[in-house]
Design a protein around this motif. Sequence first.
Motif: not given
Lengths: 114, 113
Positions: A98-101
């Motif tokens: 979730k946090e990297r894209n």
Amino acid sequence: DVKVTQSSRYLVKRTGEKVFLECVQDMDHENMFWYRQDPGLGLRLIYFSYDVKMKEKGDIPEGYSVSREKKERFSLILESASTNQTSMYLCASSWGVKERNEQYFGPGTRLTVT
Amino acid sequence: ILNVEQSPQSLHVQEGDSTNFTCSFPSSNFYALHWYRWETAKSPEALFVMTLNGDEKKKGRISATLNTKEGYSYLYIKGSQPEDSATYLCARFNAGNNRKLIWGLGTSLAVNP
């Protein structure tokens, strides 16, 4: 190209009406989000979902509910529209971790409640 | 709530000028920093996602750097063009119980021809 579509660009509703805002993405993204954007307040998260039939409250869930029955579709429901829900509503989706894209946004729905 | 601050709030430059903006954020429990461009009447569009201290990313005339230890990121635009006029948003991924992006209010850039 990822495509996120929203059911309406402009919508005018009366106070007390039940309002449905639909969002569909065509890239099999796991994660979907609903924001509202108001001048001076930035993007505020209403609800999000990391999987089908799963939902989590964002920062301002009061007065809203959501539904995610299919992976590609995330609906925002205003149970009883009020004038303070007049705003620009943006849907977004993203894949994987979730946090990297990055999030892909729809064109927005400008809702006016009279 | 962990605040993400952007400065300046707005900026007017001449075509051909280079410019930069700042995104400041709490450095603890850092996961990722996103930059988006939002042109009027369009949807926000991702520019960069950065995760590592010292990251530098570039897309055409736009580049960004990340310092996770001191909690800031810079966005640079080299040789601004009128089509660069937009609001530039940064967002930090908030770890913890409620994992989501925390958005800044943006820097509004106007490039005069």
